[in-house]
Design a protein around this motif. Structure first.
Motif, PDB file in Angstrom:
ATOM      1  N   SER A   3      -7.557  -1.457   0.554  1.00 15.52           N
ATOM      2  CA  SER A   3      -6.639  -1.065  -0.522  1.00 15.52           C
ATOM      3  C   SER A   3      -7.283  -1.279  -1.888  1.00 15.52           C
ATOM      4  O   SER A   3      -7.217  -0.411  -2.767  1.00 15.52           O
ATOM      5  N   THR A  11       1.106   3.909  -3.048  1.00 13.74           N
ATOM      6  CA  THR A  11       0.636   5.262  -2.734  1.00 13.74           C
ATOM      7  C   THR A  11       1.743   6.288  -2.946  1.00 13.74           C
ATOM      8  O   THR A  11       1.511   7.375  -3.485  1.00 13.74           O
ATOM      9  N   GLN A  33       0.836  -1.210   0.000  1.00 13.79           N
ATOM     10  CA  GLN A  33       0.000   0.000   0.000  1.00 13.79           C
ATOM     11  C   GLN A  33       0.865   1.253   0.000  1.00 13.79           C
ATOM     12  O   GLN A  33       0.622   2.194  -0.766  1.00 13.79           O
TER      13      GLN A  33
END
Length: 336
Positions: free
Chosen positions: A291, A97, A93
């Motif tokens: 997610s 990101t 994640q």
């Protein structure tokens, strides 16, 4: 003297319920894919309490069996089981990101929080979490030692606390807010502690039910009660959220778990030793679904219909959860 336990540890019905609960929690988090207001299963946040109760049941079962020697041993075992999965999910994640943030400055600003989140500190409201739903794991790990300590210190006092504490907390929630969906550092910890303690109460009642010859003889009745009670929570959460129905769901969770973990109901009998994989899959789904939902909304938010987003949401979550389980299993095998 060896303790009498309600049933063997592996319960196929409970595995199915855990998987269903994880899928329903996904419904609650459908806001990630653009849902708003009173969408279906908005109230499914209450299944977090269900998972706390299940964890509390097995924790107290281990305590009664003498398998827990101190307040940290069971927590270490739980952490060993969960940490690899969350560490991989959190790392992926943060990498994605950061790379999609648009600048190196923002990327580094994102990644600098990673060490806090990987050890669940952001899920205790220390900073902003990318995967805030993992508060469930953080709160459980931080409150399990309290349950163990009280039990090992004075079991008689413990048997009083497992009823008094949930009664006081749920009563306070009902009077103050009228529901159980609030969040906050201390609220999260209290919710976890309450669920774990109530799971212990479920263990003791289940033990009593298992000794009732009439109920054990008529297992069909206990099976109907168990499935009917769990089904009531599904009906409530389908169209209600932040209402007094949260309190009703707690009652039905207790009834369902008492009967399904006792000898007074029939477990699903499937001749498949791998049925316990459903339990692992529910864990994987819970870990990765936020997610998946976020990325679906980011890349396909306006390009697909509502139904298509739901299908993508569930399909990709199950696939990625399966991949996560296989990856961690392979990593552990290579480290043996």
């Amino acid at each position: 003297m060896k303790k009498t336990l309600p049933q063997k540890r592996h319960n196929q019905t409970l595995d199915c319920w855990k998987l269903l609960a994880a899928l329903l929690i996904m419904g609650h988090h459908a806001v990630l894919i653009g849902e708003s207001d009173n969408y279906i299963f908005h109230g499914a946040y209450i299944y977090t309490e269900f998972f706390f109760m299940v964890s509390g049941f097995f924790l107290v079962r281990s305590l009664e069996a003498g398998k827990v020697k101190n307040s940290s041993s069971y927590v270490k075992k739980t952490l060993y089981r969960l940490f690899p999965y969350t560490a991989v999910a959190i790392s992926v994640q943060y990498i994605l990101t950061g790379l999609l943030s648009g600048s190196w400055k923002q990327c580094l600003k994102t990644w600098i929080v990673w060490p806090l989140e990987i050890f669940y500190l952001t899920d205790l409201h220390i900073g902003v979490a990318q995967l805030g739903h993992l508060w469930y794991i953080a709160a459980m790990l931080f409150t399990m030692p309290i349950v163990c300590w009280v039990f090992l210190k004075d079991k008689e006092i413990f048997k009083i606390i497992i009823w008094m504490f949930p009664l006081l907390w749920y009563g306070y929630c009902y009077v103050t807010w009228g529901h159980l969906g609030h969040r906050g550092l201390f609220i999260d910890l209290i919710r976890a502690l309450t669920g774990l303690l109530l799971g212990g109460g479920i263990f003791y009642i289940s033990n009593i039910i298992s000794k009732c010859e009439f109920l054990v003889k008529h297992k069909w009745a206990g099976t109907i009660i168990a499935w009917g009670s769990f089904g009531m929570t599904v009906l409530y959460t389908y169209d209600h959220y932040w209402t007094e129905y949260d309190i009703y769901c707690i009652f039905y969770f207790v009834v369902a778990l008492v009967f399904i973990t006792s000898k007074a109901s029939k477990d699903i009998q499937i001749n498949n030793d791998r049925m316990d994989f459903l339990s692992d899959l529910s864990m994987g789904i819970y870990i990765v679904h936020v997610s998946v939902g976020g990325f679906i909304q980011r890349f396909w938010g306006t390009a697909v219909t509502r139904l298509q987003k739901y299908l993508l949401y569930y399909f990709l979550t199950i696939v990625i959860a399966f991949m996560l389980l296989m990856l961690v299993k392979k990593m552990r095998k290579n480290n043996e």
